[in-house]
Design an enzyme around this catalytic site. Structure first.
Site, PDB file in Angstrom:
ATOM      1  CG  HIS A  35      11.514  -3.367 -10.511  1.00 21.15           C
ATOM      2  ND1 HIS A  35      12.030  -4.297 -11.387  1.00 21.15           N
ATOM      3  CD2 HIS A  35      11.663  -2.157 -11.099  1.00 21.15           C
ATOM      4  CE1 HIS A  35      12.475  -3.690 -12.469  1.00 21.15           C
ATOM      5  NE2 HIS A  35      12.268  -2.391 -12.324  1.00 21.15           N
ATOM      6  CD  GLU A  62       9.006   0.191 -12.041  1.00 21.09           C
ATOM      7  OE1 GLU A  62       9.404   0.889 -13.003  1.00 21.09           O
ATOM      8  OE2 GLU A  62       8.792  -1.042 -12.145  1.00 21.09           O
ATOM      9  CG  HIS A  77      10.467  -2.832 -19.029  1.00 23.76           C
ATOM     10  ND1 HIS A  77      11.429  -3.156 -19.977  1.00 23.76           N
ATOM     11  CD2 HIS A  77      11.053  -1.947 -18.193  1.00 23.76           C
ATOM     12  CE1 HIS A  77      12.540  -2.504 -19.705  1.00 23.76           C
ATOM     13  NE2 HIS A  77      12.348  -1.760 -18.627  1.00 23.76           N
TER      14      HIS A  77
END
Length: 270
Positions: A35, A62, A77
């Site tokens: 992640h 990810e 992000h």
């Protein structure tokens, strides 16, 4: 795409997308996702994080994408640089020439998603479209680099993912947004609910707003529709074990060594 056997994906019309394969794996098993490359060390979504994940044996990564003011696709992000870099400002308002000067934790540069595709040619990428301006550049990049087998597109916005699917066509792997997951959850309770056709997986939190999303009924409903279930973001070994016992097909984690140890103990690591 071809119809291939999978122990969970035998529902009517189930299609096994190449994205769901585990390249180089010696045994079948759940997918381990790094992640944001493994965000626990504070270097999330940097090439350094993904290099560390690759060195540990991860093959599915990810990440998230935003478009700069001049249309460059950055793996990052947040909508702003403020939280994790030494710079400030909204990525959408800044040109790439300014964004590239920011450093995560004051030392690691922000990568373009295209650079990550090039540096890790064997990796599979789960990509969350964080804002609408990133959608068209992402689809164009996947098309230009012929990365159809390597990228799964997701978003909290079901409309955003559906638009990406319409633009790209059936070669693009997609997951459900919030509305699609809700439809699947309602179907798990036996209630009629629309769900978008063509998705290959449901990528979900274990719980949302105090309500359980992933249970045995949800997993069985997804599998009956030919969908894998990938759960984010799970950092505790006991929770990983419980989810794997439910039959989930993938886990996204910041704690790379923890998930690797859990899967290794179950003879399911690579």
């Amino acid at each position: 795409m071809t119809r291939l056997h999978h122990p969970h994906l035998d529902g009517p019309g189930a299609v096994r997308h190449p994205y769901l394969d585990r390249p180089g794996a010696v045994r079948p098993g759940p997918i381990a996702f790094a992640h944001r490359g493994g965000a626990a060390d504070g270097l999330e979504n940097t090439a350094a994080a993904f290099r560390r994940a690759a060195a540990l044996g991860y093959r599915h990564f990810e990440t998230d994408v935003h478009a700069t003011a001049d249309g460059r696709l950055v793996a990052f992000h947040d909508p702003t640089l403020d939280r994790v870099t030494d710079a400030r400002g909204r990525i959408a308002d800044l040109p790439w020439a300014a964004v590239r000067r920011a450093a995560v934790a004051g030392r690691e540069p922000l990568p373009l998603f295209e650079e990550l595709l090039e540096e890790f040619p064997e990796a599979r990428w789960n990509v969350d479209i964080k804002a609408a301006p990133a959608l068209v550049p992402l689809v164009e990049l996947i098309r230009r680099t012929d990365s159809w087998d390597r990228v799964c597109v997701g978003s909290f916005s079901e409309a955003r993912v559906a638009r990406a699917a319409r633009l790209a066509g059936p070669r693009l792997a997609t997951s459900y947004g919030v509305r699609g997951v809700l439809g699947l959850r309602l179907r798990a309770y036996g209630l009629p609910a629309p769900v978008r056709p063509g998705a290959v997986c449901a990528q979900v939190p274990e719980t949302q707003n105090g309500l359980r999303v992933v249970d045995g009924r949800f997993v069985r409903t997804a599998h009956a529709r030919g969908l894998q279930v990938h759960v984010w973001t799970v950092n505790d070994a006991d929770r990983m074990e419980a989810l794997l016992d439910l039959g989930v097909d993938g886990i996204m984690t910041d704690q790379l060594e923890t998930l690797r140890a859990v899967l290794t103990a179950r003879n399911a690591w690579n």
